[in-house]
Write a protein that holds these residues in place. Structure first.
Motif, mmCIF file in Angstrom:
data_model
loop_
_atom_site.group_PDB
_atom_site.id
_atom_site.type_symbol
_atom_site.label_atom_id
_atom_site.label_comp_id
_atom_site.label_asym_id
_atom_site.label_seq_id
_atom_site.Cartn_x
_atom_site.Cartn_y
_atom_site.Cartn_z
ATOM 1 N N ASP A 268 -19.574 -9.216 33.154
ATOM 2 C CA ASP A 268 -18.525 -10.282 32.248
ATOM 3 C C ASP A 268 -17.496 -10.979 32.668
ATOM 4 O O ASP A 268 -16.433 -11.108 33.127
ATOM 5 N N GLY A 269 -18.500 -12.135 32.529
ATOM 6 C CA GLY A 269 -17.462 -13.313 33.258
ATOM 7 C C GLY A 269 -16.390 -14.264 32.454
ATOM 8 O O GLY A 269 -16.649 -13.530 31.048
ATOM 9 N N LYS A 270 -15.557 -14.681 32.797
ATOM 10 C CA LYS A 270 -14.620 -15.377 31.643
ATOM 11 C C LYS A 270 -15.516 -16.850 30.999
ATOM 12 O O LYS A 270 -15.908 -17.656 31.869
ATOM 13 N N ARG A 271 -15.323 -17.027 29.804
ATOM 14 C CA ARG A 271 -16.618 -18.558 29.485
ATOM 15 C C ARG A 271 -16.381 -19.190 29.985
ATOM 16 O O ARG A 271 -16.915 -20.143 30.226
ATOM 17 N N GLU A 272 -14.593 -19.544 29.834
ATOM 18 C CA GLU A 272 -14.422 -21.138 30.209
ATOM 19 C C GLU A 272 -14.779 -21.017 31.938
ATOM 20 O O GLU A 272 -14.756 -22.361 32.881
ATOM 21 N N LEU A 273 -14.946 -19.924 32.813
ATOM 22 C CA LEU A 273 -15.143 -20.371 34.083
ATOM 23 C C LEU A 273 -16.659 -20.289 34.790
ATOM 24 O O LEU A 273 -17.054 -20.189 35.301
ATOM 25 N N LEU A 274 -17.031 -19.924 34.353
ATOM 26 C CA LEU A 274 -18.566 -19.386 34.401
ATOM 27 C C LEU A 274 -19.496 -20.325 34.401
ATOM 28 O O LEU A 274 -19.428 -21.540 33.432
ATOM 29 N N VAL A 275 -20.127 -20.311 35.620
ATOM 30 C CA VAL A 275 -20.937 -21.558 36.272
ATOM 31 C C VAL A 275 -22.418 -21.246 35.975
ATOM 32 O O VAL A 275 -23.587 -21.514 35.061
ATOM 33 N N ALA A 276 -23.252 -19.971 35.799
ATOM 34 C CA ALA A 276 -24.220 -19.254 35.688
ATOM 35 C C ALA A 276 -24.248 -17.816 35.978
ATOM 36 O O ALA A 276 -23.440 -17.380 36.478
ATOM 37 N N PRO A 277 -25.343 -17.009 35.432
ATOM 38 C CA PRO A 277 -26.545 -17.466 34.376
ATOM 39 C C PRO A 277 -25.460 -17.546 32.778
ATOM 40 O O PRO A 277 -24.838 -16.695 32.388
ATOM 41 N N ARG A 278 -25.120 -18.493 32.127
ATOM 42 C CA ARG A 278 -24.794 -19.186 30.946
ATOM 43 C C ARG A 278 -24.983 -17.718 30.048
ATOM 44 O O ARG A 278 -24.896 -17.807 28.963
ATOM 45 N N TRP A 279 -26.318 -17.398 29.901
ATOM 46 C CA TRP A 279 -27.175 -16.634 29.136
ATOM 47 C C TRP A 279 -26.339 -15.395 29.326
ATOM 48 O O TRP A 279 -26.070 -14.265 28.002
ATOM 49 N N SER A 280 -25.147 -14.848 30.703
ATOM 50 C CA SER A 280 -24.932 -13.386 30.592
ATOM 51 C C SER A 280 -24.018 -13.593 29.447
ATOM 52 O O SER A 280 -22.935 -12.383 29.299
ATOM 53 N N LEU A 281 -23.263 -15.143 28.872
ATOM 54 C CA LEU A 281 -22.331 -14.756 27.987
ATOM 55 C C LEU A 281 -23.337 -13.700 26.496
ATOM 56 O O LEU A 281 -22.443 -13.301 25.832
#
Ligand code: SF4
Length: 305
Positions: A268-281
Protein backbone atom coordinates in the motif's frame (compact mmCIF):
# COMPACT_ATOMS: atom_id res chain seq x y z
CA UNK A 1 -11.63 -25.69 0.47
CA UNK A 2 -13.38 -22.33 0.58
CA UNK A 3 -13.38 -19.65 3.30
CA UNK A 4 -16.44 -17.53 2.60
CA UNK A 5 -16.05 -16.57 -1.06
CA UNK A 6 -12.23 -16.92 -1.03
CA UNK A 7 -9.81 -19.76 -1.55
CA UNK A 8 -7.75 -18.53 1.38
CA UNK A 9 -8.41 -17.62 5.01
CA UNK A 10 -8.64 -13.85 5.00
CA UNK A 11 -8.66 -11.63 8.07
CA UNK A 12 -12.18 -10.42 7.30
CA UNK A 13 -13.36 -14.06 7.15
CA UNK A 14 -11.68 -14.72 10.50
CA UNK A 15 -13.19 -11.63 12.10
CA UNK A 16 -16.69 -12.63 10.99
CA UNK A 17 -16.13 -16.11 12.36
CA UNK A 18 -14.85 -14.84 15.73
CA UNK A 19 -16.98 -11.73 16.25
CA UNK A 20 -19.99 -12.56 14.07
CA UNK A 21 -19.59 -9.26 12.21
CA UNK A 22 -17.29 -7.11 10.13
CA UNK A 23 -14.46 -5.55 12.13
CA UNK A 24 -12.16 -2.77 10.92
CA UNK A 25 -8.66 -1.76 11.98
CA UNK A 26 -7.87 1.83 12.93
CA UNK A 27 -4.24 2.80 12.25
CA UNK A 28 -2.67 4.70 15.12
CA UNK A 29 0.63 6.46 15.66
CA UNK A 30 1.56 6.04 19.31
CA UNK A 31 4.37 8.61 19.06
CA UNK A 32 7.14 6.01 19.43
CA UNK A 33 10.48 5.84 17.68
CA UNK A 34 12.57 2.81 16.75
CA UNK A 35 15.97 1.51 17.93
CA UNK A 36 16.90 1.29 14.27
CA UNK A 37 16.31 5.04 13.99
CA UNK A 38 17.35 6.56 17.30
CA UNK A 39 20.93 5.28 17.17
CA UNK A 40 20.55 2.30 19.51
CA UNK A 41 20.94 -0.09 16.57
CA UNK A 42 21.22 2.38 13.73
CA UNK A 43 20.24 5.85 12.62
CA UNK A 44 19.12 5.23 9.08
CA UNK A 45 16.40 2.66 9.70
CA UNK A 46 15.37 -0.17 7.42
CA UNK A 47 16.04 0.73 3.82
CA UNK A 48 12.34 0.79 2.91
CA UNK A 49 11.17 2.66 6.02
CA UNK A 50 9.40 5.92 5.24
CA UNK A 51 9.48 9.17 7.19
CA UNK A 52 6.46 8.08 9.17
CA UNK A 53 7.91 4.71 10.15
CA UNK A 54 6.01 2.50 7.70
CA UNK A 55 2.54 3.60 8.69
CA UNK A 56 1.32 5.81 5.87
CA UNK A 57 -2.35 5.89 6.77
CA UNK A 58 -2.36 6.66 10.47
CA UNK A 59 -3.50 10.00 11.89
CA UNK A 60 -1.06 12.60 13.23
CA UNK A 61 1.13 11.50 16.14
CA UNK A 62 0.46 14.86 17.77
CA UNK A 63 -3.12 13.88 18.48
CA UNK A 64 -4.05 11.86 21.55
CA UNK A 65 -4.96 8.21 21.03
CA UNK A 66 -8.71 8.87 21.55
CA UNK A 67 -8.55 11.78 19.08
CA UNK A 68 -6.82 9.61 16.50
CA UNK A 69 -9.45 6.93 16.99
CA UNK A 70 -12.21 9.48 16.51
CA UNK A 71 -10.60 10.76 13.34
CA UNK A 72 -10.02 7.31 11.89
CA UNK A 73 -13.62 6.33 12.60
CA UNK A 74 -14.78 9.47 10.83
CA UNK A 75 -12.63 8.67 7.80
CA UNK A 76 -14.27 5.28 7.59
CA UNK A 77 -17.77 6.58 8.26
CA UNK A 78 -18.67 6.92 4.53
CA UNK A 79 -18.27 3.20 3.97
CA UNK A 80 -18.84 2.12 7.52
CA UNK A 81 -21.46 3.90 9.60
CA UNK A 82 -20.93 2.03 12.85
CA UNK A 83 -19.25 -1.12 13.96
CA UNK A 84 -16.42 -2.65 15.94
CA UNK A 85 -12.76 -1.82 15.63
CA UNK A 86 -9.26 -3.03 16.41
CA UNK A 87 -6.84 -0.31 17.53
CA UNK A 88 -3.75 -0.90 15.42
CA UNK A 89 -0.51 0.66 16.70
CA UNK A 90 1.29 0.75 13.41
CA UNK A 91 3.99 3.41 13.04
CA UNK A 92 7.58 2.78 14.11
CA UNK A 93 8.15 0.29 17.00
CA UNK A 94 5.14 0.10 19.23
CA UNK A 95 6.70 -1.68 22.20
CA UNK A 96 9.69 0.66 22.33
CA UNK A 97 9.00 2.75 25.42
CA UNK A 98 8.61 2.34 29.15
CA UNK A 99 6.03 -0.20 30.26
CA UNK A 100 4.12 2.60 31.97
CA UNK A 101 3.87 4.64 28.78
CA UNK A 102 2.95 1.60 26.71
CA UNK A 103 0.26 0.50 29.13
CA UNK A 104 -1.23 4.00 29.27
CA UNK A 105 -1.48 4.24 25.48
CA UNK A 106 -2.80 0.71 24.95
CA UNK A 107 -5.41 1.17 27.67
CA UNK A 108 -6.44 4.56 26.33
CA UNK A 109 -7.18 2.87 23.04
CA UNK A 110 -9.05 0.01 24.68
CA UNK A 111 -11.22 2.39 26.68
CA UNK A 112 -12.62 4.02 23.52
CA UNK A 113 -16.08 3.08 22.37
CA UNK A 114 -16.36 0.08 20.03
CA UNK A 115 -12.68 -0.90 20.33
CA UNK A 116 -12.66 -4.66 20.77
CA UNK A 117 -8.98 -5.45 20.44
CA UNK A 118 -5.40 -4.38 19.95
CA UNK A 119 -2.87 -5.01 17.20
CA UNK A 120 0.70 -3.96 17.95
CA UNK A 121 3.43 -3.79 15.33
CA UNK A 122 6.96 -4.14 16.64
CA UNK A 123 10.43 -5.63 16.26
CA UNK A 124 11.39 -8.98 17.82
CA UNK A 125 14.31 -7.33 19.62
CA UNK A 126 11.95 -4.95 21.44
CA UNK A 127 10.14 -7.43 23.67
CA UNK A 128 11.82 -7.34 27.10
CA UNK A 129 10.36 -9.34 30.00
CA UNK A 130 8.31 -6.49 31.49
CA UNK A 131 6.73 -5.74 28.11
CA UNK A 132 6.03 -9.44 27.55
CA UNK A 133 4.34 -9.54 30.96
CA UNK A 134 2.21 -6.52 30.06
CA UNK A 135 1.23 -8.13 26.76
CA UNK A 136 0.36 -11.35 28.55
CA UNK A 137 -1.93 -9.43 30.88
CA UNK A 138 -3.59 -7.59 27.99
CA UNK A 139 -3.96 -10.83 26.09
CA UNK A 140 -6.12 -12.17 28.91
CA UNK A 141 -8.34 -9.08 28.75
CA UNK A 142 -8.78 -8.41 25.06
CA UNK A 143 -8.29 -9.70 21.53
CA UNK A 144 -4.59 -9.02 21.00
CA UNK A 145 -2.04 -9.78 18.36
CA UNK A 146 1.58 -8.76 17.78
CA UNK A 147 2.95 -8.06 14.32
CA UNK A 148 6.64 -8.70 13.65
CA UNK A 149 8.47 -7.41 10.61
CA UNK A 150 10.58 -10.36 9.51
CA UNK A 151 10.53 -9.49 5.76
CA UNK A 152 12.98 -12.27 4.79
CA UNK A 153 14.80 -15.22 6.33
CA UNK A 154 17.93 -14.58 4.26
CA UNK A 155 20.74 -12.96 6.24
CA UNK A 156 22.33 -11.30 3.18
CA UNK A 157 19.07 -9.54 2.36
CA UNK A 158 18.47 -8.71 6.03
CA UNK A 159 21.84 -6.93 6.05
CA UNK A 160 21.13 -5.13 2.80
CA UNK A 161 17.83 -3.81 4.12
CA UNK A 162 19.48 -2.93 7.49
CA UNK A 163 16.93 -4.88 9.49
CA UNK A 164 19.24 -4.97 12.49
CA UNK A 165 18.48 -8.38 14.02
CA UNK A 166 19.05 -11.98 13.00
CA UNK A 167 16.67 -14.87 12.46
CA UNK A 168 17.49 -16.38 15.88
CA UNK A 169 16.16 -13.20 17.51
CA UNK A 170 12.89 -13.53 15.62
CA UNK A 171 12.61 -17.21 16.60
CA UNK A 172 13.20 -16.37 20.24
CA UNK A 173 10.53 -13.65 20.17
CA UNK A 174 7.87 -15.91 18.73
CA UNK A 175 8.75 -18.61 21.25
CA UNK A 176 8.24 -16.08 24.08
CA UNK A 177 4.94 -14.84 22.61
CA UNK A 178 3.65 -18.34 21.94
CA UNK A 179 4.53 -19.38 25.49
CA UNK A 180 2.08 -16.68 26.58
CA UNK A 181 -0.56 -17.68 23.98
CA UNK A 182 -0.19 -14.33 22.25
CA UNK A 183 -1.07 -14.35 18.59
CA UNK A 184 1.74 -13.45 16.17
CA UNK A 185 1.52 -12.11 12.64
CA UNK A 186 4.66 -12.22 10.49
CA UNK A 187 5.34 -9.62 7.81
CA UNK A 188 7.17 -10.69 4.65
CA UNK A 189 8.22 -8.50 1.74
CA UNK A 190 8.23 -9.90 -1.79
CA UNK A 191 10.63 -8.47 -4.35
CA UNK A 192 13.57 -7.43 -2.14
CA UNK A 193 16.74 -6.78 -4.21
CA UNK A 194 18.59 -9.95 -5.22
CA UNK A 195 15.94 -12.44 -4.03
CA UNK A 196 14.71 -15.07 -6.46
CA UNK A 197 11.22 -16.60 -6.58
CA UNK A 198 12.55 -19.62 -4.64
CA UNK A 199 14.32 -17.42 -2.05
CA UNK A 200 11.02 -15.70 -1.35
CA UNK A 201 9.18 -18.99 -1.11
CA UNK A 202 11.80 -20.19 1.39
CA UNK A 203 10.79 -17.29 3.65
CA UNK A 204 7.13 -18.21 3.18
CA UNK A 205 7.87 -21.86 4.04
CA UNK A 206 9.61 -20.72 7.20
CA UNK A 207 6.67 -18.53 8.25
CA UNK A 208 4.26 -21.36 7.39
CA UNK A 209 6.05 -23.64 9.84
CA UNK A 210 6.14 -21.27 12.82
CA UNK A 211 2.72 -22.39 14.05
CA UNK A 212 1.65 -18.78 14.50
CA UNK A 213 -1.65 -17.02 13.88
CA UNK A 214 -1.14 -15.01 10.74
CA UNK A 215 0.93 -13.58 7.96
CA UNK A 216 1.09 -10.37 5.92
CA UNK A 217 2.53 -10.31 2.41
CA UNK A 218 3.87 -6.98 1.23
CA UNK A 219 5.01 -6.06 -2.21
CA UNK A 220 8.27 -4.10 -2.24
CA UNK A 221 7.49 -0.69 -3.61
CA UNK A 222 9.80 2.23 -4.18
CA UNK A 223 8.61 5.32 -2.42
CA UNK A 224 10.37 8.68 -2.76
CA UNK A 225 10.91 9.28 0.95
CA UNK A 226 12.91 6.08 1.50
CA UNK A 227 16.54 5.01 1.16
CA UNK A 228 15.55 2.22 -1.18
CA UNK A 229 14.56 4.93 -3.65
CA UNK A 230 18.17 6.16 -3.65
CA UNK A 231 19.49 2.61 -4.08
CA UNK A 232 17.05 2.02 -6.92
CA UNK A 233 17.96 5.20 -8.76
CA UNK A 234 21.72 4.62 -8.35
CA UNK A 235 21.67 0.93 -9.32
CA UNK A 236 18.23 -0.15 -10.52
CA UNK A 237 17.19 -3.69 -9.67
CA UNK A 238 14.31 -5.82 -10.88
CA UNK A 239 10.87 -4.74 -9.74
CA UNK A 240 8.27 -7.50 -9.81
CA UNK A 241 5.71 -7.31 -12.57
CA UNK A 242 2.05 -7.76 -11.69
CA UNK A 243 2.03 -11.26 -13.18
CA UNK A 244 5.16 -12.27 -11.27
CA UNK A 245 3.66 -10.96 -8.05
CA UNK A 246 0.35 -12.76 -8.58
CA UNK A 247 2.18 -16.00 -9.30
CA UNK A 248 4.36 -15.60 -6.18
CA UNK A 249 1.43 -14.84 -3.90
CA UNK A 250 -0.55 -17.77 -5.28
CA UNK A 251 2.39 -20.13 -4.70
CA UNK A 252 2.71 -18.71 -1.18
CA UNK A 253 -0.97 -19.18 -0.34
CA UNK A 254 -0.64 -22.82 -1.35
CA UNK A 255 2.31 -23.25 1.04
CA UNK A 256 0.58 -21.86 4.14
CA UNK A 257 -1.27 -24.08 6.59
CA UNK A 258 -5.06 -23.84 6.15
CA UNK A 259 -5.57 -22.33 9.61
CA UNK A 260 -3.11 -19.44 9.15
CA UNK A 261 -4.89 -16.12 8.74
CA UNK A 262 -3.78 -13.99 5.79
CA UNK A 263 -3.92 -10.36 6.88
CA UNK A 264 -2.68 -8.81 3.68
CA UNK A 265 -1.87 -9.87 0.15
CA UNK A 266 -0.32 -6.76 -1.31
CA UNK A 267 1.36 -3.46 -0.41
CA UNK A 268 0.00 0.00 0.00
CA UNK A 269 2.27 2.84 -1.12
CA UNK A 270 1.29 6.52 -1.02
CA UNK A 271 0.09 7.47 -4.51
CA UNK A 272 1.93 10.81 -4.58
CA UNK A 273 5.26 9.29 -3.43
CA UNK A 274 5.13 5.95 -5.23
CA UNK A 275 7.76 5.52 -7.96
CA UNK A 276 7.41 1.81 -8.75
CA UNK A 277 5.62 -0.41 -9.40
CA UNK A 278 2.76 1.87 -10.37
CA UNK A 279 0.56 -1.15 -11.10
CA UNK A 280 0.37 -1.72 -7.33
CA UNK A 281 -2.01 1.26 -7.07
CA UNK A 282 -4.75 -0.85 -8.62
CA UNK A 283 -5.11 -3.11 -5.62
CA UNK A 284 -8.42 -4.57 -6.71
CA UNK A 285 -6.86 -5.80 -9.93
CA UNK A 286 -4.05 -7.50 -8.00
CA UNK A 287 -6.50 -9.14 -5.61
CA UNK A 288 -8.81 -10.34 -8.34
CA UNK A 289 -5.75 -11.58 -10.26
CA UNK A 290 -4.84 -13.74 -7.25
CA UNK A 291 -8.42 -15.04 -7.00
CA UNK A 292 -8.41 -15.87 -10.71
CA UNK A 293 -5.04 -17.61 -10.54
CA UNK A 294 -6.17 -19.77 -7.61
CA UNK A 295 -9.30 -20.65 -9.55
CA UNK A 296 -7.35 -21.37 -12.75
CA UNK A 297 -5.12 -23.77 -10.79
CA UNK A 298 -8.15 -25.15 -8.94
CA UNK A 299 -6.06 -24.50 -5.86
CA UNK A 300 -6.47 -23.14 -2.32
CA UNK A 301 -4.58 -22.30 0.86
CA UNK A 302 -2.72 -25.25 2.28
CA UNK A 303 -2.77 -27.47 -0.78
CA UNK A 304 1.06 -27.61 -0.71
CA UNK A 305 1.59 -27.31 3.06
S1 SF4 B 1 11.89 -1.54 12.31
FE1 SF4 B 1 10.10 -0.52 11.39
S2 SF4 B 1 10.15 1.58 12.15
FE2 SF4 B 1 12.16 0.68 12.57
S3 SF4 B 1 13.40 1.32 10.83
FE3 SF4 B 1 12.57 -0.71 10.34
S4 SF4 B 1 10.63 -0.35 9.23
FE4 SF4 B 1 11.26 1.59 10.24
Amino acid sequence: MIWGDKRYRSLSYEFKKIFGQKVMKLSLDGGFTCPNRDGTIGREGCIFCSEVGSGEFASSRYLSIPEQIQRQKKLLSNKWASGKYIAYFQNFTNTYSSCKDLERKYREALSCQDIIGLAIATRPDCLPQDVLNLLEELNRETFLWIELGLQTIHQGTAQLIRRGYDLACYEMAIAELKKRSIKVVTHLIFGLPGESHEDILDSVRFAANTDTWGVKFHLLYIQQDTDIYRLYTESPFHILTRDEYISLVTDSIELLPPDMVIHRLTGDGKRELLVAPRWSLDKLRVLSGIDMELKRRDSYQGIMF
